[in-house]
Design an enzyme around this catalytic site. Structure first.
Site, PDB file in Angstrom:
ATOM      1  N   PHE A   1       2.457   8.342  -1.097  1.00  0.00           N
ATOM      2  CA  PHE A   1       1.893   6.989  -0.973  1.00  0.00           C
ATOM      3  C   PHE A   1       0.444   6.911  -1.418  1.00  0.00           C
ATOM      4  O   PHE A   1      -0.243   7.802  -1.560  1.00  0.00           O
ATOM      5  CB  PHE A   1       2.005   6.485   0.464  1.00  0.00           C
ATOM      6  CG  PHE A   1       3.429   6.390   0.932  1.00  0.00           C
ATOM      7  CD1 PHE A   1       4.419   5.977   0.053  1.00  0.00           C
ATOM      8  CD2 PHE A   1       3.782   6.750   2.200  1.00  0.00           C
ATOM      9  CE1 PHE A   1       5.744   5.904   0.472  1.00  0.00           C
ATOM     10  CE2 PHE A   1       5.107   6.680   2.633  1.00  0.00           C
ATOM     11  CZ  PHE A   1       6.082   6.256   1.762  1.00  0.00           C
TER      12      PHE A   1
ATOM     13  N   TRP B   1       0.846  -1.204   0.000  1.00  0.00           N
ATOM     14  CA  TRP B   1       0.000   0.000   0.000  1.00  0.00           C
ATOM     15  C   TRP B   1       0.884   1.258   0.000  1.00  0.00           C
ATOM     16  O   TRP B   1       0.545   2.259  -0.621  1.00  0.00           O
ATOM     17  CB  TRP B   1      -0.915  -0.004   1.237  1.00  0.00           C
ATOM     18  CG  TRP B   1      -1.732   1.245   1.394  1.00  0.00           C
ATOM     19  CD1 TRP B   1      -2.973   1.483   0.900  1.00  0.00           C
ATOM     20  CD2 TRP B   1      -1.363   2.445   2.092  1.00  0.00           C
ATOM     21  NE1 TRP B   1      -3.411   2.743   1.236  1.00  0.00           N
ATOM     22  CE2 TRP B   1      -2.431   3.361   1.976  1.00  0.00           C
ATOM     23  CE3 TRP B   1      -0.229   2.843   2.815  1.00  0.00           C
ATOM     24  CZ2 TRP B   1      -2.408   4.630   2.528  1.00  0.00           C
ATOM     25  CZ3 TRP B   1      -0.209   4.122   3.373  1.00  0.00           C
ATOM     26  CH2 TRP B   1      -1.287   4.991   3.230  1.00  0.00           C
ATOM     27  N   HIS B   2       2.022   1.156   0.698  1.00  0.00           N
ATOM     28  CA  HIS B   2       2.881   2.339   0.817  1.00  0.00           C
ATOM     29  C   HIS B   2       3.524   2.748  -0.493  1.00  0.00           C
ATOM     30  O   HIS B   2       3.823   3.916  -0.702  1.00  0.00           O
ATOM     31  CB  HIS B   2       3.976   2.102   1.871  1.00  0.00           C
ATOM     32  CG  HIS B   2       3.458   2.226   3.262  1.00  0.00           C
ATOM     33  ND1 HIS B   2       2.870   1.174   3.925  1.00  0.00           N
ATOM     34  CD2 HIS B   2       3.405   3.266   4.112  1.00  0.00           C
ATOM     35  CE1 HIS B   2       2.495   1.575   5.126  1.00  0.00           C
ATOM     36  NE2 HIS B   2       2.804   2.841   5.271  1.00  0.00           N
ATOM     37  N   GLY B   3       3.760   1.796  -1.352  1.00  0.00           N
ATOM     38  CA  GLY B   3       4.387   2.185  -2.602  1.00  0.00           C
ATOM     39  C   GLY B   3       4.639   1.010  -3.512  1.00  0.00           C
ATOM     40  O   GLY B   3       4.744  -0.136  -3.053  1.00  0.00           O
TER      41      GLY B   3
END
Lengths: 482, 314
Positions: free
Chosen positions: A482, A325-327
């Protein structure tokens, strides 16, 4: 528009005064105004991407309304999947398209076949991961009949785009935010005043802690292949503080700003670096995201009420998705994986819920030494895992670790622009000390009885911001990417 | 609501006052010497001023300055004679050197190495080549006694104008200057974005700009114009520049005119591991100034050995 920009400094008072002096008469006017102000706030960055927010709003509003009407389970499921496909589809295209095409291309090249990656020049719309998850949670809650869908389209639009938390959270639940939005807000002095204080504290964390450490972190990570292990360790520790100051600072400003408008957002950080194990860390770090994953992925998968094997699989999955999800980078996936590996032993030993409600050193119910050891160990593990999070690629992270552990040497690090390093050590020591003092209430950083003590603290906080302000750096928030 | 606004106003005022006091007590602000428009129509510092320039939020660097009778920051007075050897270095804030101890300036470093020679540093913040050449032209009697003139030159900044004109200096909200806290904010760039906005309304000092696409042509034309207007004695003039940041066509123009060049670019390049600029600032630090001084010394020595620069002083 950044919270720490001149534009926001002008935007906020203007929006605030119009909100309380002009649009205070009815909830409809208040919400219409919130939507307009939020669109201006978002459009300031790039107005073209407003269309995505509007699409997400219309889709989830319509789907949720139909979900409520529809009784047939099959159709309801279809509707839910439609929402998931649209939201995740948008997120997937803008955030992950290039990652997948490039990963496929490199996988083929690994087997000796050359395939063009076909990557596109895609701009990632700011905040897409945040508002997508927020609207999704609304539809899922309506699907699970935990929530009645709202009839007010404007109210729902205000819920989706409420500007203080639009671009970097906290990722609000409809069950918390929507009822507040659908009710007429009245000005509350105590709430507004505590909001302002939280904003000042958030600004301190952003400007004095995160931004001032940024040049050193950037330098150390960019030249990881040349620095000795002592400097690399310092870089990881500084990044730990940078990302905490940056993101929790943003969250504090967002929560504080919302308070000015009569809305209470959920807490996002509860002094995570005082956590005594990884499980506690995840109850204190980015709370709105970890609880989102808990409620909408972990529990539907069976949560902890299944066999241990299944629970471990669920934990692994949740952490890896959380990392992703962060990247769109393998570094984030590995980071999530590492945390799952740190979490699973606690789960097996039944210690994952050990420090559920207590805060550190409450009533000395455990030996100070044991807790201190726990804090230190957790901090070291979290700090090391940040290397994956911060590195540009897995290869860079590997180089970083190799040099840190297999090239042991000590050398005094000097700031790339020659600033006194001791200033930063003093700053961080005072920051940790103050966070310890206020650890009982993350929403009230100036909770002291004496007015004069509070005044001195406000002044010192602002003085700290000025002393460590750096005009030459990029002041955007890390989590915007993000 | 009114209680809220009232409290904000009171708190902002009180915090401002306390911060003002703190900034004064710790002397975090910059004591910048006052300037004035002199009779020769150029800007100079008011003579006789002494103080400390402070750099960096946390007073990372303080350096004393001294404005001499000629109106420039220097350890010495400027009294050129026919008999002595005098070198003039003209330039902007890099030569003015408010960010350094005036007793350890480039000029002083050169004088320590070369005996019987005086270095006059005609530096003034924001001076471009038009300012420098006009100054020489307007003070012919003084500069005719000076043996060699070095123009400190930055390609991107110094040829925006082809003619010297007095640029009106605007002080934004002069009353604010009485607040050391606001002066401090100005110094550390905290209100840069406000300054930028004010500039859009023509308030404050507007930076010189040039059409980026035709920049090279404009710069070369401006140089020709300046030479025509104010003259350039190639026998006693050199340009102190960084060839890495200077357009090759301009270097060719200087070459064609037989104007000498002191190029510190390669030496700065060699010194990449040791910074040549200051904290919070792009001005040269002591290492940068050492390099500049040694470049000038080498240049002067080469002139002496070529006999194109000598005076019976030894």
């Amino acid at each position: 528009m950044l919270f720490n920009s001149l534009e926001f400094f002008v935007f906020l008072p203007v929006v605030f005064f119009i909100y309380w002096f002009v649009t205070f008469k009815s909830v409809q006017i208040q919400n219409t105004y919130i939507v307009l102000a939020s669109y201006v706030f978002y459009g300031w960055w790039d107005w073209r991407f407003l269309a995505l927010i509007v699409i997400s709003t219309i889709v989830d509003y319509s789907i949720a309304t139909n979900l409520n009407r529809e009784q047939g389970q099959r159709k309801r499921k279809l509707l839910l999947w439609a929402s998931v496909v649209v939201n995740i589809g948008l997120l997937g295209f803008f955030k992950y398209y290039n990652f997948f095409t490039e990963s496929f291309a490199s996988a083929f090249s690994f087997f000796g076949k050359t395939v063009s990656s076909g990557s596109l020049d895609i701009i990632l719309p700011v905040g897409i991961s945040f508002y997508t998850f927020q609207t999704l949670s609304y539809t899922i809650d309506v699907y699970n009949r935990k929530l009645e869908p709202t009839k007010s389209f404007v109210g729902f639009a205000a819920f989706v785009c409420f500007f203080p938390q639009l671009v970097a959270g906290p990722i609000e639940r409809a069950t918390n935010l929507l009822p507040q939005i659908l009710k007429k807000r009245k000005f509350n002095y105590e709430q507004a005043s505590s909001g302002l204080k939280l904003m000042v504290w958030g600004l301190f964390k952003k400007v004095a802690i995160a931004d001032s450490l940024a040049p050193m972190v950037d330098d150390i990570f960019a030249n990881a292949g040349t620095y000795p292990s002592s400097t690399l360790l310092l870089g990881a520790i500084f990044f730990g503080f940078q990302i905490y100051g940056d993101f929790s600072g943003y969250s504090d400003i967002a929560i504080g700003t919302s308070k000015l408008f009569g809305i209470e957002l959920m807490s996002n950080f509860k002094f995570p670096y005082f956590s005594r194990n990884i499980a506690e860390f995840w109850r204190r770090w980015h709370i709105s995201l970890s609880t989102w994953f808990r409620d909408y992925i972990y529990i539907p998968l069976g949560g902890s009420r299944s066999k241990m094997k299944t629970v471990i699989r669920n934990i692994l999955l949740v952490f890896i998705i959380s990392g992703f999800w962060h990247g769109a980078n393998w570094t984030f996936i590995v980071w999530g994986g590492v945390h799952s590996l740190l979490f699973i032993p606690l789960l097996i030993r039944g210690q994952n819920r050990k420090y559920l409600e207590s805060f550190v050193w409450k009533g000395f119910h455990k030996s100070v030494f044991q807790q201190l050891l726990g804090i230190l160990a957790t901090f070291v593990l979290v700090t090391l895992s940040w290397v994956f999070f911060r590195a540009e690629s897995l290869a860079q992270a590997v180089v970083y670790f190799k040099r840190m552990f297999f090239n042991m040497s000590f050398q005094f690090y000097s700031h790339p622009q020659g600033y006194r390093l001791i200033d930063y050590f003093i700053l961080l020591a005072l920051f940790v000390l103050y966070e310890y003092i206020i650890r009982k209430d993350e929403r009230n950083p100036y909770k002291f009885k004496s007015k004069s003590v509070r005044f001195v603290l406000y002044t010192l906080t602002i003085f700290g911001i000025i002393l460590f302000y750096d005009s030459g750096i990029d002041r955007s928030f890390i989590y915007f990417q993000f | 609501m009114f209680r809220f606004i009232k409290k904000i106003v009171v708190y902002v005022a009180l915090i401002f006052l306390v911060l003002e006091l703190m900034v004064r007590v710790f002397h975090l602000y910059n004591d910048m010497p006052e300037w004035y428009l002199a009779e020769d129509k150029t800007y100079k510092r008011v003579p006789g001023q002494e103080g400390f320039a402070v750099f960096g939020n946390r007073k990372q660097k303080t350096s004393p300055y001294r404005i001499n009778q000629a109106g420039y920051n220097s350890f010495r007075e400027f009294n050129p004679t026919e008999e002595g050897i005098e070198i003039a270095i003209l330039g902007d804030s890099f030569i003015e050197g408010l960010h350094q101890d005036y007793r350890n300036s480039i000029g002083k470093k050169i004088e320590r190495q070369l005996e019987n020679l005086q270095v006059y540093e005609y530096g003034h913040s924001n001076f471009d080549l038009a300012d420098q050449m006009f100054l020489v032209h307007e003070n012919k009697d003084v500069f005719s006694k000076i043996d060699f003139i070095i123009f400190e030159f930055k390609y991107d900044d110094d040829l925006v104008r082809g003619e010297y004109k007095i640029e009106n200096r605007k002080v934004v909200f002069p009353l604010l200057r009485y607040s050391k806290l606001l002066t401090y904010f100005l110094d550390i760039g905290m209100i840069d974005s406000i300054k930028k906005v004010l500039r859009n309304f023509n308030i404050g000092q507007t930076p010189r700009t040039v059409d980026e696409i035709n920049k090279k042509v404009i710069f070369l034309n401006n140089f020709e114009k300046l030479v025509q207007l104010y003259g350039l004695d190639k026998t006693k003039t050199a340009f102190l520049l960084d060839s890495r940041n200077t357009h090759t066509d301009f270097l060719k123009v200087l070459g064609n005119r037989n104007v000498k060049i002191i190029d510190y670019g390669p030496s700065f390049e060699k010194s990449k591991d040791v910074p040549t600029t200051l904290i919070y600032d792009r001005h040269w630090n002591n290492n940068g100034r050492e390099i500049i001084a040694s470049q000038v010394i080498d240049f002067l020595n080469s002139l002496e050995s070529n006999s194109s620069f000598s005076k019976e002083s030894n």
